[in-house]
Design a protein around this motif. Structure first.
Motif, PDB file in Angstrom:
ATOM      1  N   HIS A 117     -38.984 -58.053 -17.496  1.00  0.00           N
ATOM      2  CA  HIS A 117     -37.563 -57.698 -17.560  1.00  0.00           C
ATOM      3  C   HIS A 117     -36.879 -58.543 -18.637  1.00  0.00           C
ATOM      4  CE1 HIS A 117     -38.792 -56.526 -13.491  1.00  0.00           C
ATOM      5  NE2 HIS A 117     -37.949 -55.521 -13.670  1.00  0.00           N
ATOM      6  N   GLU A 126     -31.615 -55.796 -31.721  1.00  0.00           N
ATOM      7  CA  GLU A 126     -30.816 -54.568 -31.686  1.00  0.00           C
ATOM      8  C   GLU A 126     -31.120 -53.726 -32.916  1.00  0.00           C
ATOM      9  OE1 GLU A 126     -26.713 -55.351 -30.931  1.00  0.00           O
ATOM     10  OE2 GLU A 126     -27.157 -56.433 -29.082  1.00  0.00           O
ATOM     11  N   LEU A 131     -32.548 -52.214 -28.995  1.00  0.00           N
ATOM     12  CA  LEU A 131     -32.114 -52.721 -27.687  1.00  0.00           C
ATOM     13  C   LEU A 131     -30.629 -53.083 -27.779  1.00  0.00           C
ATOM     14  CD1 LEU A 131     -35.135 -55.077 -26.934  1.00  0.00           C
ATOM     15  CD2 LEU A 131     -34.842 -52.703 -26.256  1.00  0.00           C
ATOM     16  N   ARG A 132     -29.955 -53.148 -26.633  1.00  0.00           N
ATOM     17  CA  ARG A 132     -28.534 -53.500 -26.639  1.00  0.00           C
ATOM     18  C   ARG A 132     -28.287 -54.630 -25.656  1.00  0.00           C
ATOM     19  NH1 ARG A 132     -28.272 -52.016 -30.637  1.00  0.00           N
ATOM     20  NH2 ARG A 132     -27.680 -50.058 -31.575  1.00  0.00           N
ATOM     21  N   SER A 133     -27.477 -55.600 -26.130  1.00  0.00           N
ATOM     22  CA  SER A 133     -27.124 -56.725 -25.266  1.00  0.00           C
ATOM     23  C   SER A 133     -25.640 -56.619 -24.931  1.00  0.00           C
ATOM     24  CB  SER A 133     -27.394 -58.025 -26.015  1.00  0.00           C
ATOM     25  OG  SER A 133     -27.088 -59.138 -25.225  1.00  0.00           O
ATOM     26  N   ARG A 135     -26.260 -54.655 -22.279  1.00  0.00           N
ATOM     27  CA  ARG A 135     -26.582 -53.443 -21.529  1.00  0.00           C
ATOM     28  C   ARG A 135     -28.011 -53.463 -20.988  1.00  0.00           C
ATOM     29  NH1 ARG A 135     -27.561 -48.288 -25.018  1.00  0.00           N
ATOM     30  NH2 ARG A 135     -29.565 -49.366 -25.147  1.00  0.00           N
ATOM     31  N   ASP A 136     -28.974 -53.942 -21.814  1.00  0.00           N
ATOM     32  CA  ASP A 136     -30.383 -53.856 -21.432  1.00  0.00           C
ATOM     33  C   ASP A 136     -30.901 -55.083 -20.676  1.00  0.00           C
ATOM     34  OD1 ASP A 136     -30.429 -51.405 -22.603  1.00  0.00           O
ATOM     35  OD2 ASP A 136     -31.132 -52.136 -24.553  1.00  0.00           O
ATOM     36  N   VAL A 139     -33.545 -54.931 -17.674  1.00  0.00           N
ATOM     37  CA  VAL A 139     -34.366 -53.700 -17.738  1.00  0.00           C
ATOM     38  C   VAL A 139     -35.762 -54.089 -18.231  1.00  0.00           C
ATOM     39  CG1 VAL A 139     -34.543 -51.378 -18.736  1.00  0.00           C
ATOM     40  CG2 VAL A 139     -32.295 -52.395 -18.334  1.00  0.00           C
ATOM     41  N   LEU A 144     -38.064 -49.433 -22.372  1.00  0.00           N
ATOM     42  CA  LEU A 144     -37.191 -49.228 -23.530  1.00  0.00           C
ATOM     43  C   LEU A 144     -38.000 -49.044 -24.814  1.00  0.00           C
ATOM     44  CD1 LEU A 144     -34.588 -51.950 -22.552  1.00  0.00           C
ATOM     45  CD2 LEU A 144     -34.292 -49.488 -22.400  1.00  0.00           C
TER      46      LEU A 144
END
Ligand SMILES: Nc1ncnc2c1ncn2[C@@H]1O[C@H](COP(=O)(O)OP(=O)(O)OP(=O)(O)O)[C@@H](O)[C@H]1O
Ligand SMILES: [Mg+2]
Length: 432
Positions: A117, A126, A131-133, A135-136, A139, A144
């Motif tokens: 995770h 990103e 990927l987004r921080s 948000r992810d 996860v 992803l």
């Protein structure tokens, strides 16, 4: 008795003495004494309340000027508060510095919990991985980055090598990903943009493939003519015979080199064949034994086979035959006539294994790590004279990689060598 207590006691005695002194003048000793003690107790409570108010209402400001123990408490609280503040500032500085550095790093960095995770990621993650921080955060990274090779890499848990994969958001860009475990249970995923190197590597591969391909026809033509001229029946005269023989030999060597380079190029550029078939390795070994015996001649070393007949291997028969015959021809070339070569096929806890073990001259430990490099030979002149190109073990390594297998080499000078191809258990087929 500690010093503050002595001071408190002194102050109490002073109040009692002052009250007594007053009582001598105005009389009513008990009342005056009680009054004095009341004033003493009240001022004590009053100072305590001021201290309490300061702590609750203005802990950041300078402490009130209080006498005695409350004053000391206030000063100590103030000192500690300042110390904490300084530490907080230092931590904030370090954090800010880290954020600036991680933002400036061009490689994607993702901190993962052991189960995969996401805990934290930098801005490059990103850009390169999409990927987004924040948000992810939390996860699973494999949900992803949905590349099958990456998912297998994470599942396998062997992070000693980096993995090359296309960027999930820009397929034309190539990334090199590696996971580095750290701390008790954390992992750092680092992804580097290697598009430029991948392109250079592609150019190199294409160049070698094209040059080998272009050279093949002229060399074949030359060889044909040299073969004809080398024939004792031709009118070139006997004095040229040695030169023609040498030219013929060298042309043959060139042809072998070109053939091996083309094999390597094909292995590097073509995707592994699928679906693969169960290859009956014991049958393959018997035909290789005959080939080895022809190569070694009647006086050559003995070739013995020890094979589990119920074991087959999922793979490409042609490639496997090429890899195993390379190992056998090496063993034949480096084992004296009195020696033995053993072909051993079996399964154990490490996987399914094919070993070619000889009792030949052996290899010094300083060479073992280099043997699979292109053109690497322990004794270049001898290998050349024996018809070797130094590409055999590179071809073996590539073929094994295409089968998710690896080559283990053990050798002792003067005792012999064992080359073992170790295939994953998933490639094992049990024949009933
Ligand atoms: N069984 C062996 N015993 C001793 N030395 C070996 C053995 N196998 C390989 N080597 C050494 O490793 C070197 C590299 O082997 P490799 O098969 O790559 O090249 P080669 O045999 O010289 O040429 P090629 O296989 O291309 O005809 C050899 O030149 C030899 O020095
Ligand atoms: Mg060889």
């Amino acid at each position: 008795m500690s010093f503050p207590w002595a001071r408190e006691l002194g102050a109490l005695l002073l109040v009692a003495l002052a009250s007594l002194f007053l009582a001598i003048f105005i009389g009513h000793v008990p009342w005056v004494l009680m009054g004095g003690l009341f004033v003493y107790a009240f001022t004590g409570r009053y100072q305590l309340n001021r201290l309490r108010e300061w702590i609750i209402m203005h802990p950041a400001g300078a402490p009130p000027d209080l006498p005695g123990a409350p004053g000391e408490i206030a000063n100590e609280v103030y000192r500690r508060e300042r110390e904490l503040e300084r530490r907080r500032d230092r931590m904030a500085d370090v954090l800010q510095q880290f954020q600036r550095v991680s933002a400036a790093v061009p490689d994607a960095m993702v901190v993962l919990f052991q189960e995969g995770h996401i805990q934290w990621l930098n801005p490059a993650a990103e850009r390169l991985l999409g990927l987004r921080s924040p948000r992810d955060h939390g996860v699973r990274v494999v949900n992803l980055i949905r590349n099958p090779d990456f998912q297998e890499y994470v599942a396998r848990g062997d992070f000693s090598q980096a993995l090359t994969l296309p960027s999930p958001i820009a397929g034309e860009r190539q990334l090199s990903a590696q996971i580095i475990p750290f701390g008790d249970s954390l992992r750092l995923l680092i992804c580097r943009d290697v598009t430029h190197f991948a392109k250079l590597e592609e150019v190199r591969r294409q160049f070698v493939a094209n040059v080998s391909h272009e050279l093949r026809t002229p060399v074949t033509v030359l060889l044909g003519f040299l073969e004809a001229l080398n024939d004792p029946g031709t009118s070139c005269g006997d004095e040229w015979q040695p030169q023609f023989e040498l030219m013929y030999e060298q042309a043959q060597r060139m042809q072998r080199l070109i053939d091996d380079l083309l094999v390597l190029s094909k292995l590097e550029t073509s995707p592994p064949t699928s679906p693969e078939e169960p290859v009956k390795v014991p049958d393959l070994l018997w035909s290789l034994k005959r080939l080895g015996e022809t190569l070694a001649g009647a006086e050559g070393p003995e070739i013995a086979i020890e094979a589990d007949a119920s074991l087959a291997l999922l793979g490409n028969a042609e490639e496997l035959q090429s890899a195993f015959s390379n190992l056998l021809s090496n063993a034949v070339r480096h084992t004296p006539a009195a020696g033995t070569i053993r072909l051993w096929w079996r399964a154990d806890e490490e996987g399914v294994k094919l070993s070619v073990a000889d009792t030949g001259e052996g290899i010094g430990p300083q060479h073992l790590g280099h043997l699979t490099e292109r053109f690497y030979r322990v004794d270049t002149a001898r290998s050349r004279a024996g018809g070797g190109t130094g590409l055999g073990l590179s071809i073996v390594k590539h073929i094994l990689q295409r089968h998710q297998a690896r080559l283990a080499i053990e050798s002792r000078l003067g005792k012999g060598s064992t080359f073992t191809c170790i295939f994953p258990e998933s490639r094992m087929v049990r024949l009933s």
